[in-house]
Scaffold this active site. Sequence first.
Site, PDB file in Angstrom:
ATOM      1  N   ASN A   1     -56.897  57.631 -32.565  1.00  0.00           N
ATOM      2  CA  ASN A   1     -57.347  57.940 -33.935  1.00  0.00           C
ATOM      3  C   ASN A   1     -58.744  58.557 -33.931  1.00  0.00           C
ATOM      4  OD1 ASN A   1     -55.386  57.100 -36.189  1.00  0.00           O
ATOM      5  ND2 ASN A   1     -55.229  55.452 -34.691  1.00  0.00           N
TER       6      ASN A   1
ATOM      7  N   MET B   1     -60.446  45.482 -32.681  1.00  0.00           N
ATOM      8  CA  MET B   1     -59.611  44.285 -32.688  1.00  0.00           C
ATOM      9  C   MET B   1     -60.365  43.001 -33.059  1.00  0.00           C
ATOM     10  SD  MET B   1     -56.740  45.621 -32.178  1.00  0.00           S
ATOM     11  CE  MET B   1     -55.643  44.244 -31.882  1.00  0.00           C
ATOM     12  N   ARG B   2     -61.468  43.128 -33.761  1.00  0.00           N
ATOM     13  CA  ARG B   2     -62.183  41.926 -34.191  1.00  0.00           C
ATOM     14  C   ARG B   2     -62.286  41.880 -35.711  1.00  0.00           C
ATOM     15  NH1 ARG B   2     -65.406  39.449 -29.817  1.00  0.00           N
ATOM     16  NH2 ARG B   2     -65.007  40.765 -28.021  1.00  0.00           N
TER      17      ARG B   2
ATOM     18  N   ASN C   1     -60.268  50.967 -42.570  1.00  0.00           N
ATOM     19  CA  ASN C   1     -59.447  50.614 -41.409  1.00  0.00           C
ATOM     20  C   ASN C   1     -58.111  51.342 -41.521  1.00  0.00           C
ATOM     21  OD1 ASN C   1     -58.590  49.040 -39.092  1.00  0.00           O
ATOM     22  ND2 ASN C   1     -57.385  47.772 -40.493  1.00  0.00           N
TER      23      ASN C   1
ATOM     24  N   HIS D   1     -54.162  50.828 -40.464  1.00  0.00           N
ATOM     25  CA  HIS D   1     -53.254  49.751 -40.045  1.00  0.00           C
ATOM     26  C   HIS D   1     -51.828  50.306 -39.937  1.00  0.00           C
ATOM     27  CE1 HIS D   1     -51.727  45.694 -39.581  1.00  0.00           C
ATOM     28  NE2 HIS D   1     -50.749  46.035 -40.411  1.00  0.00           N
TER      29      HIS D   1
HETATM   30  C1  GRF Z   1     -53.592  52.048 -34.311  1.00  0.00           C
HETATM   31  O1  GRF Z   1     -52.201  51.977 -34.215  1.00  0.00           O
HETATM   32  C2  GRF Z   1     -54.102  51.404 -35.577  1.00  0.00           C
HETATM   33  O2  GRF Z   1     -53.174  51.401 -36.600  1.00  0.00           O
HETATM   34  C3  GRF Z   1     -54.381  49.990 -35.149  1.00  0.00           C
HETATM   35  O3  GRF Z   1     -54.824  50.092 -33.822  1.00  0.00           O
HETATM   36  C4  GRF Z   1     -54.276  51.262 -33.213  1.00  0.00           C
HETATM   37  C5  GRF Z   1     -55.395  52.029 -32.584  1.00  0.00           C
HETATM   38  O4  GRF Z   1     -54.944  53.046 -31.754  1.00  0.00           O
HETATM   39  N1  GRF Z   1     -55.337  49.383 -36.046  1.00  0.00           N
HETATM   40  P1  GRF Z   1     -55.947  54.080 -31.109  1.00  0.00           P
HETATM   41  O5  GRF Z   1     -56.937  53.291 -30.277  1.00  0.00           O
HETATM   42  O6  GRF Z   1     -56.612  54.846 -32.214  1.00  0.00           O
HETATM   43  O7  GRF Z   1     -55.088  54.959 -30.248  1.00  0.00           O
END
Ligand code: GRF
Length: 193
Positions: free
Chosen positions: A16, A94-95, A111, A113
């Site tokens: 992302n 992840m926090r 965020n 999701h």
């Molecule tokens: C994504 O699928 C997002 O929806 C979730 O974590 C993932 C992150 O992927 N929150 P990346 O690190 O951007 O490839």
Amino acid sequence: MKSLALGILGSGKGSNFVAIQESILAGKLNAEIKIVLSDKADAPILEKARAYGLRAEVLPKSRFKSRLEPELEMQLVAMLREAKVEWVVLAGYMRIVKTPLLEAYADRIINIHPSLLPKFPGLEAWKQALAAGEKVTGCTVHYVNAGIDEGAMIAQREVAILPGDTAEILHARIQEAEHQLLPEVLQKFASQS
Ligand code: GRF
């Protein structure tokens, strides 16, 4: 129209982040990534950010797995402020975000999701959607509050679940949608600023 000053927080592979940076480079997103921060020293997102010549730093090591202790989150806020970040994007961070960051960047943390919230908050949402026998899932961009995947919704994109989909195939399809939706949402913010 003002260029958005972004800080990206991620713990993983950073696809992302790459989508955001590529949109900026393509002239589709009026923004600048001021800093990329990760709680994991070996997260690929950091390497990718450095490959673009961006500032990429590791957060101080926490005693906890799912959050930062307040003093470390205050250091994170100081790093964001020092880099002149105005908007914080959680891209696979992840926090759980706590008060120091929520107060410092009130209504300026978003965020992405991998589900159509409020369905399937929490971890591995694509697996939850598959297990529930859904035919459609998707992704959501939302504001971050003290809850888990609970803040006000900004935008969603639907993704079909096809017969024979494995968790990996479905996650990849959702990620394609994420890579479009997140830069689009940010450009909307930029155009309104
Ligand atoms: C994504 O699928 C997002 O929806 C979730 O974590 C993932 C992150 O992927 N929150 P990346 O690190 O951007 O490839």
